[in-house]
Design a protein around this motif. Structure first.
Motif, PDB file in Angstrom:
ATOM      1  N   LYS A  82       0.833  -1.205   0.000  1.00 15.52           N
ATOM      2  CA  LYS A  82       0.000   0.000   0.000  1.00 15.52           C
ATOM      3  C   LYS A  82       0.867   1.255   0.000  1.00 15.52           C
ATOM      4  CE  LYS A  82      -4.098  -1.893   2.219  1.00 15.52           C
ATOM      5  NZ  LYS A  82      -4.927  -1.909   3.440  1.00 15.52           N
ATOM      6  N   HIS A  83       1.950   1.220   0.776  1.00 17.86           N
ATOM      7  CA  HIS A  83       2.872   2.357   0.832  1.00 17.86           C
ATOM      8  C   HIS A  83       3.540   2.573  -0.533  1.00 17.86           C
ATOM      9  CE1 HIS A  83       5.555   5.256   2.671  1.00 17.86           C
ATOM     10  NE2 HIS A  83       6.580   4.628   2.120  1.00 17.86           N
ATOM     11  N   MET A  84       3.993   1.489  -1.164  1.00 21.44           N
ATOM     12  CA  MET A  84       4.612   1.595  -2.491  1.00 21.44           C
ATOM     13  C   MET A  84       3.618   2.137  -3.510  1.00 21.44           C
ATOM     14  SD  MET A  84       6.853  -1.854  -2.850  1.00 21.44           S
ATOM     15  CE  MET A  84       7.742  -2.459  -1.446  1.00 21.44           C
ATOM     16  N   GLN A  85       2.375   1.662  -3.442  1.00 22.65           N
ATOM     17  CA  GLN A  85       1.334   2.118  -4.366  1.00 22.65           C
ATOM     18  C   GLN A  85       1.091   3.617  -4.201  1.00 22.65           C
ATOM     19  OE1 GLN A  85      -0.346   0.174  -6.757  1.00 22.65           O
ATOM     20  NE2 GLN A  85      -1.023   2.183  -7.457  1.00 22.65           N
ATOM     21  N   ALA A  86       1.022   4.077  -2.962  1.00 18.12           N
ATOM     22  CA  ALA A  86       0.797   5.504  -2.708  1.00 18.12           C
ATOM     23  C   ALA A  86       1.957   6.346  -3.247  1.00 18.12           C
ATOM     24  CB  ALA A  86       0.610   5.752  -1.214  1.00 18.12           C
ATOM     25  N   LYS A  87       3.187   5.874  -3.032  1.00 22.02           N
ATOM     26  CA  LYS A  87       4.346   6.608  -3.550  1.00 22.02           C
ATOM     27  C   LYS A  87       4.359   6.583  -5.074  1.00 22.02           C
ATOM     28  CE  LYS A  87       8.362   6.816  -1.465  1.00 22.02           C
ATOM     29  NZ  LYS A  87       9.646   6.458  -0.808  1.00 22.02           N
ATOM     30  N   TYR A  88       3.975   5.463  -5.667  1.00 22.02           N
ATOM     31  CA  TYR A  88       3.902   5.359  -7.127  1.00 22.02           C
ATOM     32  C   TYR A  88       2.906   6.379  -7.678  1.00 22.02           C
ATOM     33  CZ  TYR A  88       2.994   3.294 -11.745  1.00 22.02           C
ATOM     34  OH  TYR A  88       2.825   3.080 -13.082  1.00 22.02           O
ATOM     35  N   GLU A  89       1.734   6.455  -7.071  1.00 18.32           N
ATOM     36  CA  GLU A  89       0.734   7.418  -7.532  1.00 18.32           C
ATOM     37  C   GLU A  89       1.250   8.845  -7.405  1.00 18.32           C
ATOM     38  OE1 GLU A  89      -2.909   6.419  -5.471  1.00 18.32           O
ATOM     39  OE2 GLU A  89      -2.889   4.410  -6.346  1.00 18.32           O
ATOM     40  N   HIS A  90       1.972   9.124  -6.335  1.00 16.70           N
ATOM     41  CA  HIS A  90       2.509  10.470  -6.113  1.00 16.70           C
ATOM     42  C   HIS A  90       3.611  10.823  -7.121  1.00 16.70           C
ATOM     43  CE1 HIS A  90       3.508  14.068  -3.843  1.00 16.70           C
ATOM     44  NE2 HIS A  90       4.775  13.726  -3.979  1.00 16.70           N
ATOM     45  N   PHE A  91       4.500   9.887  -7.409  1.00 14.13           N
ATOM     46  CA  PHE A  91       5.661  10.168  -8.260  1.00 14.13           C
ATOM     47  C   PHE A  91       5.516   9.656  -9.693  1.00 14.13           C
ATOM     48  CE2 PHE A  91       7.664  10.144  -3.982  1.00 14.13           C
ATOM     49  CZ  PHE A  91       8.126  11.443  -3.996  1.00 14.13           C
ATOM     50  N   ARG A  92       4.335   9.228 -10.078  1.00  8.94           N
ATOM     51  CA  ARG A  92       4.151   8.561 -11.370  1.00  8.94           C
ATOM     52  C   ARG A  92       4.670   9.370 -12.554  1.00  8.94           C
ATOM     53  NH1 ARG A  92      -1.114   5.174 -13.256  1.00  8.94           N
ATOM     54  NH2 ARG A  92      -0.342   4.627 -15.296  1.00  8.94           N
ATOM     55  N   LYS A  93       4.532  10.680 -12.536  1.00 11.09           N
ATOM     56  CA  LYS A  93       4.995  11.506 -13.659  1.00 11.09           C
ATOM     57  C   LYS A  93       6.512  11.514 -13.789  1.00 11.09           C
ATOM     58  CE  LYS A  93       0.984  14.438 -14.071  1.00 11.09           C
ATOM     59  NZ  LYS A  93       0.447  15.796 -14.055  1.00 11.09           N
ATOM     60  N   GLU A  94       7.215  11.061 -12.761  1.00  7.36           N
ATOM     61  CA  GLU A  94       8.678  11.017 -12.791  1.00  7.36           C
ATOM     62  C   GLU A  94       9.199   9.624 -13.139  1.00  7.36           C
ATOM     63  OE1 GLU A  94      10.259  12.556  -9.121  1.00  7.36           O
ATOM     64  OE2 GLU A  94       8.644  14.015  -8.985  1.00  7.36           O
ATOM     65  N   ILE A  95       8.296   8.680 -13.336  1.00  7.62           N
ATOM     66  CA  ILE A  95       8.677   7.281 -13.523  1.00  7.62           C
ATOM     67  C   ILE A  95       8.404   6.848 -14.952  1.00  7.62           C
ATOM     68  CG2 ILE A  95       8.090   4.922 -12.820  1.00  7.62           C
ATOM     69  CD1 ILE A  95       7.452   6.157 -10.017  1.00  7.62           C
ATOM     70  N   VAL A  96       9.406   6.227 -15.564  1.00  7.44           N
ATOM     71  CA  VAL A  96       9.256   5.714 -16.922  1.00  7.44           C
ATOM     72  C   VAL A  96       9.330   4.189 -16.926  1.00  7.44           C
ATOM     73  CG1 VAL A  96      10.222   5.718 -19.265  1.00  7.44           C
ATOM     74  CG2 VAL A  96      10.214   7.826 -17.921  1.00  7.44           C
ATOM     75  N   THR A  97      10.205   3.632 -16.102  1.00  7.87           N
ATOM     76  CA  THR A  97      10.425   2.183 -16.092  1.00  7.87           C
ATOM     77  C   THR A  97      10.149   1.599 -14.711  1.00  7.87           C
ATOM     78  OG1 THR A  97      12.737   2.343 -15.430  1.00  7.87           O
ATOM     79  CG2 THR A  97      12.279   2.436 -17.813  1.00  7.87           C
ATOM     80  N   ALA A  98      10.042   0.283 -14.668  1.00  4.50           N
ATOM     81  CA  ALA A  98       9.878  -0.397 -13.378  1.00  4.50           C
ATOM     82  C   ALA A  98      11.114  -0.167 -12.507  1.00  4.50           C
ATOM     83  CB  ALA A  98       9.621  -1.882 -13.591  1.00  4.50           C
ATOM     84  N   GLU A  99      12.275  -0.061 -13.120  1.00  8.63           N
ATOM     85  CA  GLU A  99      13.495   0.235 -12.367  1.00  8.63           C
ATOM     86  C   GLU A  99      13.399   1.618 -11.721  1.00  8.63           C
ATOM     87  OE1 GLU A  99      14.464  -3.002 -15.208  1.00  8.63           O
ATOM     88  OE2 GLU A  99      13.417  -1.103 -15.435  1.00  8.63           O
ATOM     89  N   ASP A 100      12.832   2.585 -12.459  1.00 11.43           N
ATOM     90  CA  ASP A 100      12.613   3.921 -11.891  1.00 11.43           C
ATOM     91  C   ASP A 100      11.687   3.833 -10.683  1.00 11.43           C
ATOM     92  OD1 ASP A 100      14.051   5.009 -14.026  1.00 11.43           O
ATOM     93  OD2 ASP A 100      12.252   5.649 -15.115  1.00 11.43           O
TER      94      ASP A 100
END
Length: 133
Positions: A64-82
């Motif tokens: 849940k914590h990872m999901q919340a951070k993903y939603e917050h930073f999604r515009k900065e993420i391109v790959t699963a490694e990111d």
């Protein structure tokens, strides 16, 4: 020197275009599915304990914590490694590394652990078609 003007303009345009594209970067649909699958895999790791800022969390809480951070930073993420680097390796507030305690008691850095899980997902996808992206 004026013969270089068109080349300079072209390079500047390319650089600005790349910067603009990266400013609005988001993962492709296949990378998004891979990230989602990785988060779901974490949620199902019942024998795992995630260590974050001196506290222990079960797999569901960690996911849940990872999901919340993903939603917050999604515009900065391109790959699963990111995603792993930005959302699952360290606390934004304290800078402390996240760790995982395995069923047998061994402790590993979460980034190292999740990169291994990601490699496994990519291998599964290669073997079984488009399962994970």
């Amino acid at each position: 020197m004026t013969s270089f003007q068109p080349l300079r303009r072209a390079l500047l345009a390319a650089l600005l275009g790349t910067a603009a594209a990266l400013a609005h970067a988001t993962p492709s649909e296949s990378e998004h599915r891979l990230i989602d699958t990785l988060i779901q895999r974490v949620a199902k790791m019942g024998s795992m304990t995630f260590l974050r800022n001196g506290s222990e969390y079960n797999a569901t809480e960690a996911a849940k914590h990872m999901q919340a951070k993903y939603e917050h930073f999604r515009k900065e993420i391109v790959t699963a490694e990111d995603f792993i680097e930005r959302c699952a390796t360290r606390s934004e507030m304290t800078g402390q590394a996240y760790r995982v305690k395995l069923g047998g008691g061994a402790i590993r850095e979460s980034g190292e652990f999740l990169r291994a899980e990601l490699r496994s997902l990519r291998e599964e996808a290669k073997k079984g078609g488009a399962k994970a992206g």
